[in-house]
Write an enzyme that holds these catalytic residues in place. Structure first.
Site, mmCIF file in Angstrom:
data_model
loop_
_atom_site.group_PDB
_atom_site.id
_atom_site.type_symbol
_atom_site.label_atom_id
_atom_site.label_comp_id
_atom_site.label_asym_id
_atom_site.label_seq_id
_atom_site.Cartn_x
_atom_site.Cartn_y
_atom_site.Cartn_z
ATOM 1 N N ASP A 107 4.767 -6.208 4.673
ATOM 2 C CA ASP A 107 4.082 -5.141 5.408
ATOM 3 C C ASP A 107 3.955 -5.542 6.878
ATOM 4 O O ASP A 107 3.024 -5.151 7.568
ATOM 5 C CB ASP A 107 2.705 -4.885 4.778
ATOM 6 N N HIS A 145 0.828 -1.214 0.000
ATOM 7 C CA HIS A 145 0.000 0.000 0.000
ATOM 8 C C HIS A 145 0.858 1.257 0.000
ATOM 9 O O HIS A 145 1.865 1.334 0.702
ATOM 10 C CB HIS A 145 -1.011 0.001 1.153
ATOM 11 N N HIS A 168 2.927 4.158 12.602
ATOM 12 C CA HIS A 168 1.772 4.944 13.074
ATOM 13 C C HIS A 168 2.168 5.949 14.161
ATOM 14 O O HIS A 168 1.313 6.666 14.666
ATOM 15 C CB HIS A 168 0.635 4.054 13.607
ATOM 16 N N ASP A 198 -0.508 4.280 0.591
ATOM 17 C CA ASP A 198 -1.033 5.287 1.523
ATOM 18 C C ASP A 198 -0.360 5.135 2.881
ATOM 19 O O ASP A 198 0.202 4.085 3.195
ATOM 20 C CB ASP A 198 -2.562 5.188 1.667
ATOM 21 N N GLU A 248 -5.238 1.132 2.370
ATOM 22 C CA GLU A 248 -5.052 0.100 3.403
ATOM 23 C C GLU A 248 -5.268 0.673 4.788
ATOM 24 O O GLU A 248 -5.892 0.049 5.647
ATOM 25 C CB GLU A 248 -3.647 -0.511 3.301
ATOM 26 N N GLU A 249 -4.756 1.875 5.009
ATOM 27 C CA GLU A 249 -4.829 2.447 6.357
ATOM 28 C C GLU A 249 -6.241 2.911 6.724
ATOM 29 O O GLU A 249 -6.471 3.333 7.853
ATOM 30 C CB GLU A 249 -3.829 3.609 6.496
ATOM 31 N N ASP A 304 6.087 1.480 6.827
ATOM 32 C CA ASP A 304 4.677 1.069 6.622
ATOM 33 C C ASP A 304 4.029 1.972 5.597
ATOM 34 O O ASP A 304 3.483 2.999 5.949
ATOM 35 C CB ASP A 304 3.960 1.140 7.968
HETATM 36 N N1 BES Z 1 1.292 -2.884 8.111
HETATM 37 C C1 BES Z 1 0.259 -2.708 9.054
HETATM 38 C C2 BES Z 1 -0.149 -3.981 9.751
HETATM 39 C C3 BES Z 1 0.923 -4.694 10.543
HETATM 40 C C4 BES Z 1 1.901 -4.003 11.223
HETATM 41 C C5 BES Z 1 0.908 -6.044 10.591
HETATM 42 C C6 BES Z 1 2.882 -4.678 11.931
HETATM 43 C C7 BES Z 1 1.855 -6.732 11.318
HETATM 44 C C8 BES Z 1 2.854 -6.037 11.981
HETATM 45 C C9 BES Z 1 -0.943 -2.090 8.379
HETATM 46 O O1 BES Z 1 -0.596 -1.008 7.554
HETATM 47 C C10 BES Z 1 -1.868 -1.542 9.406
HETATM 48 O O2 BES Z 1 -1.485 -0.634 10.109
HETATM 49 N N2 BES Z 1 -3.098 -2.057 9.484
HETATM 50 C C11 BES Z 1 -4.086 -1.534 10.355
HETATM 51 C C12 BES Z 1 -5.453 -2.009 9.980
HETATM 52 C C13 BES Z 1 -6.208 -1.086 9.071
HETATM 53 C C14 BES Z 1 -7.588 -1.607 8.835
HETATM 54 C C15 BES Z 1 -6.238 0.327 9.568
HETATM 55 C C16 BES Z 1 -3.833 -1.981 11.761
HETATM 56 O O3 BES Z 1 -3.283 -3.059 12.006
HETATM 57 O O4 BES Z 1 -4.217 -1.221 12.658
HETATM 58 MN MN MN Z 2 0.994 -1.482 6.366
HETATM 59 MN MN MN Z 3 -0.312 0.767 8.918
#
Ligand code: BES
Ligand code: MN
Ligand code: MN
Length: 457
Positions: free
Chosen positions: A179, A86, A426, A88, A152-153, A119
């Site tokens: 990711d 992703h 984040h 974004d 994705e975010e 990320d």
């Molecule tokens: N890359 C992350 C997810 C992640 C981070 C998986 C570290 C394993 C280890 C992804 O970009 C993310 O932040 N996903 C969100 C979910 C989304 C629906 C906002 C999350 O996990 O909060």
């Molecule tokens: Mn991610």
């Molecule tokens: Mn993320």
């Protein structure tokens, strides 16, 4: 491997410069004020895919931000890898906590500081450059498809639709994603699961307007106090979640599975030191790895109401709010958990207030296989480039689209991430080690090589 390291060496500066250019786009999907920038980022990614040798490159429009697609089909009898990532990023706030601006990538101590460094721009771009490397050195051993999204975010809703409408175009033997995180560069690992998610917002309303807290305080329920009490009651003294039915579908791990998870290296003192906390917290009876990787959790992401400006204002607020998310594990179902939460939250509200619960987005948990050809290819690739076999771990984060790839396309995923938990995803001062970036570009062609070889056996 010689041709890989030689190519990286010869192109070191440019490989980094291109990533920096990508990181300069403030592609924040959550905030409409960045819309033009997000769209420009998609064009940039498409252009880089073209320059790297991809065919059929298209910026596919959706109801939201576009999905960038590209492919290289060398031989239809060869296996196909679908690379997902992703472009974004999360909002950079709070800005004042960044040591250098979030969209001006800066190197300190061998690490790139920028929003999206890890990320996921730094990670998906490794795939674009590894692809370029294979094209330039004539070593692409299988077909490759790229699908890089921009939402994705914020929950990947439009990607879900795109996947359903493009099943033929997205046909592949495996989905490959960078990711996620590794334990450390000394302890390379492969995540074998992702948690699901239920995200919602609650609103507690008391009196019809903000009141003088002296005139009315004591006689009228304060929605902020009520909300705090309601939220506090969602965990019991063992930090179990109190929502009835919440754990009903959770699959308990076998002793052997628990042992494997706890075998991974873990230094509690380091963990606490990195976060500057003196004690950890969590569900009684489970270790840190189990709590983050295998157990469902409930978090308050934000809570507000009343006066939060400078100085003091004596007020009894009319409303209080919170954003709450729950991380889910197999076999919990996002919509079901959202409903259980909603019913419970409404039921515990005292008559002195009104409560509304608004669902945001969700996603289903996944466990990825460790006995597949693709997993073995990833294992071999990492073993070769790191000199050590990767440890399987369960990740705590969520990538909701992974469950959908399986449900809609019937394709399993390999999560070959090169980030670190300490990369501050984040958070302010997100970073990605330059070493990891090059290591990824080195490992990815090996994955393709072993995937093609093992598939042909
Ligand atoms: N890359 C992350 C997810 C992640 C981070 C998986 C570290 C394993 C280890 C992804 O970009 C993310 O932040 N996903 C969100 C979910 C989304 C629906 C906002 C999350 O996990 O909060
Ligand atoms: Mn991610
Ligand atoms: Mn993320």
């Amino acid at each position: 491997m010689q041709h890989i390291t030689a190519y990286i060496d010869q192109n070191k500066e440019r490989l980094l410069d291109e990533l920096f250019a990508l990181l300069r786009f403030p592609s924040v999907s959550a905030d409409p004020k960045y819309k033009a920038d997000v769209l420009k980022t998609a064009e940039f990614v498409a252009q880089k895919l073209r320059e790297s040798g991809a065919d059929e490159v298209e910026v596919c429009q959706t109801a939201g931000y576009p999905i960038v697609y590209g492919e290289k089909i060398i031989d239809s009898s060869r296996p196909t890898v679908l690379v997902y990532g992703h472009y974004d990023v999360q909002p950079p706030d709070p800005l004042e906590l960044w040591k250098t601006p979030p969209f001006e990538p800066t190197v300190r101590d061998g690490k790139i500081y920028a929003r999206g460094a890890c990320d996921d721009k730094g990670q998906f771009y490794m795939h674009v450059k590894a692809f370029e490397l294979m094209m330039q050195t004539n070593t692409l051993p299988c077909n490759i498809k790229f699908m890089i999204e921009g939402e994705e975010e914020v929950g990947s809703n439009n990607l879900g639709i795109f996947v359903k409408q493009n099943k033929e175009r997205l046909k592949a033997d495996v989905v490959l994603i960078s990711d996620t995180a590794m334990i450390s560069m000394e302890h390379p690992s492969l995540e074998t699961g992702l948690r699901g998610l239920s995200y919602l917002e609650v609103e507690v309303t008391g009196p019809n307007r903000d009141l003088h807290s002296g005139v009315y305080g004591g006689a009228v329920a304060n929605p902020a106090t009520i909300l705090a009490k309601m939220i506090a009651s969602l965990h019991d003294e063992n930090n179990h979640i109190t929502i009835p039915g919440f754990y009903d579908k959770v699959i308990e791990l076998t002793e052997a599975e628990r042992k494997a998870i706890n075998n991974a290296p873990y230094d509690e003192d380091e963990y606490k030191k990195d976060l500057d906390v003196t004690e950890l917290w969590g569900e009684t009876g489970y270790t840190t790895f189990e709590r983050t990787g295998t157990r469902p959790t409930l978090e308050v992401n934000g809570i507000w109401g009343g006066y939060t400006g400078e100085g003091a204002k004596t007020v009894l607020p009319s409303k209080a709010f919170a954003k709450i998310s729950m991380r889910l594990v197999p076999n919990q179902v996002s919509d079901e958990i959202t409903e259980l939460f909603t019913k419970h939250f409404e039921s515990i509200a005292p008559k002195s207030v009104k409560v509304t619960v608004k669902p945001h987005h969700g996603g289903e948990p996944v466990v990825t296989p460790t006995d597949s050809i693709a997993y073995r290819a990833a294992e071999k690739a990492i073993t070769e480039s790191f000199g050590k076999a990767p440890i399987p771990t369960r990740g705590g984060g969520s990538i909701p689209i992974v469950a959908l790839f399986e449900a809609e396309l019937g394709i399993k995923t390999v999560l070959m991430g090169f980030g670190l938990d300490s990369d501050a995803l984040h958070s302010p001062n997100e970073k990605y080690d330059i070493f990891n970036y090059y290591k990824g570009i080195e490992t990815i062609p090996l994955f393709h090589k072993y995937f093609a070889e093992l598939s042909a056996e």
